[in-house]
Design an enzyme around this catalytic site. Structure first.
Site, short mmCIF file in Angstrom:
data_model
loop_
_atom_site.label_atom_id
_atom_site.label_comp_id
_atom_site.label_asym_id
_atom_site.label_seq_id
_atom_site.Cartn_x
_atom_site.Cartn_y
_atom_site.Cartn_z
N LYS A 50 2.22 -3.32 7.35
CA LYS A 50 2.50 -3.49 5.92
C LYS A 50 3.94 -3.08 5.60
CE LYS A 50 0.08 -4.60 2.99
NZ LYS A 50 -0.33 -5.94 2.45
N TYR A 87 -1.82 -0.45 11.07
CA TYR A 87 -1.97 -1.16 9.79
C TYR A 87 -0.78 -0.88 8.88
CZ TYR A 87 -3.26 -1.62 4.87
OH TYR A 87 -3.24 -1.90 3.52
N THR A 124 0.82 -1.21 0.00
CA THR A 124 0.00 0.00 0.00
C THR A 124 0.86 1.27 0.00
OG1 THR A 124 -1.48 1.28 1.42
CG2 THR A 124 -0.10 -0.30 2.53
N ASP A 125 0.28 2.36 -0.48
CA ASP A 125 0.98 3.65 -0.42
C ASP A 125 1.05 4.18 1.01
OD1 ASP A 125 -1.68 4.36 -0.10
OD2 ASP A 125 -1.68 5.91 -1.65
N GLU A 126 0.23 3.59 1.92
CA GLU A 126 0.21 4.10 3.31
C GLU A 126 1.53 3.91 4.03
OE1 GLU A 126 -2.87 3.46 6.03
OE2 GLU A 126 -4.46 3.49 4.54
#
Ligand code: NAD
Ligand code: DAU
Length: 335
Positions: A153, A149, A123-125
């Protein structure tokens, strides 16, 4: 190719399994999914009888099971994860177990069985939160996750890359922006808001609603993952996104407008703790190296999504009531 897809009963995974079988008629898919609250076999009921498709109920943290499955496949695409930021704020335990330890088990299995090709969906997060004038995230952006989260990741991405550098495992990673589209579990913003609006309820906008997300239609993410799997350079990371930066409040107003409703349905509620302010992605590497680009505009994608939820009201109702869990019992026996 025989592909092991993990988390294939979730939102993006189920779209990917359908996409992959359609685009690669000679290939096979084994879908390993633990069927957490987010796993829904009804998402794939249309391909249930396809001889190229097999479902296995189990967790990526189960070493014996994973080693057994990986032995017989050519490649692994890892979608399986706990994916909802709000849940990670309430309890991060499952996030670390699945996202970090589960990924480690998959990496060990891929290594043990002759260095199987491994694609990790991320993810870009992991890059944290951008200021209003910062350049968009790309492959060189330093990691700075800010919620449990995204921290889990980020840890999984680091492990995947470490297995490339240390063990020569043939890996790739994709870091994608916010997805939306069919089979999106109605706890995330877009499907929750569509279903609340259809049911005559208000929509809970966190904080001032001025946070920015960069939206991509799920089918475009699936084609991006496939492009990285087929053409990506081993050891490399690809940023996937669609240059669709929108403030949550503006997106909410667009959805309200598309449904012909009034903006008095907006309810501002308490903000998410540690809420990332802005995400934006720069996908030029994927465009230049893989010839990939997202094809669906936000306007088209939102229309398609709203239409899909209108046509699949029962699916959404069954997610919200928990009735979707009966599908497994009926077709695969009790857990
Ligand atoms: P989702 O929550 O809809 O689906 C996750 C799936 O993984 C479910 O089917 C669940 O049952 C399964 N799962 C969970 N724990 C498991 C375990 N221990 N073993 C096997 N299966 C397990 O998630 P999603 O939105 O489809 O996201 C899929 C992947 O894409 C995730 O890795 C996520 O981090 C990543 N991603 C999501 C987005 C997004 O906008 N949703 C954007 C970029 C990347
Ligand atoms: O950027 C990619 C990420 O996008 C993925 O890695 C995650 O798995 C995925 O869940 C998604 O994370 P977000 O936190 O951005 O998505 P969510 O739909 O939960 O929220 C989108 C934005 O809307 C965010 O700024 C929070 C806000 N929001 C969300 C909900 C559920 C609201 O204002 N109200 C809500 O009720």
């Amino acid at each position: 190719m025989k592909l092991l897809v993990t988390g294939g009963a979730g939102f993006i995974g189920s779209n990917f399994v359908r996409y992959f079988l359609r685009e690669h008629p000679e290939d096979e898919v084994v879908n390993l999914d633990a069927l957490t609250y987010a796993g829904n076999l009804e998402n794939l009921s249309d391909i249930e009888g396809d001889p190229r498709y097999t479902f296995v109920h189990g967790s990526i943290t189960d070493r014996d099971l994973v080693f057994d499955l990986v032995k017989d496949v050519d490649a692994i695409v890892n979608f399986a994860a706990e994916s909802h930021v709000d849940r990670s704020i309430l309890d991060a335990d499952a996030f670390v177990k699945t996202n970090v330890l589960g990924t480690l088990v998959l990496l060990d299995a891929a290594l043990a069985h002759g260095k199987k090709r491994f694609h990790h969906v991320s993810t870009d997060e992991v890059f944290g939160s951008l200021g209003p004038d910062d350049p968009a995230f790309d492959e060189n952006t330093p990691y700075a996750p800010r919620n449990p989260y995204s921290a889990s990741k980020a840890a999984s991405d680091h492990l995947v890359r470490a297995y490339f550098h240390t063990h020569g495992l043939p890996i790739t990673i994709s870091n994608c922006s916010n997805n939306y589209g069919p089979y999106h579990f109605p706890e995330k913003m877009i499907p929750l808001f569509i279903s609340n609006l259809k049911e005559g309820k208000t929509v809970p906008v966190y904080g001032d609603g001025l946070q920015i997300r960069d939206w991509i239609y799920v089918e475009d993410h699936c084609s991006g993952v496939d492009a990285v799997l087929q053409k990506g350079k081993i050891g490399e990371t690809y940023t996937l996104g669609d240059d669709n930066e929108v403030k949550n409040l503006d997106l909410t107003k667009t959805m309200i407008g598309l449904l012909g409703l009034s903006e008095d349905r907006i309810e501002f509620v308490k903000d998410r703790p540690g809420h990332d302010r802005r995400y934006a992605t720069n996908s030029s590497k994927a465009r230049e190296e893989l010839g990939w680009e997202a094809k669906t505009t936000l306007e088209e994608g939102l229309r398609l999504t709203i239409d899909w939820y209108e046509d699949h009201k029962e699916w959404s109702d069954r997610c919200k009531s928990g009735a979707y869990k009966e599908y497994y019992e009926k077709n695969y026996g009790s857990k």
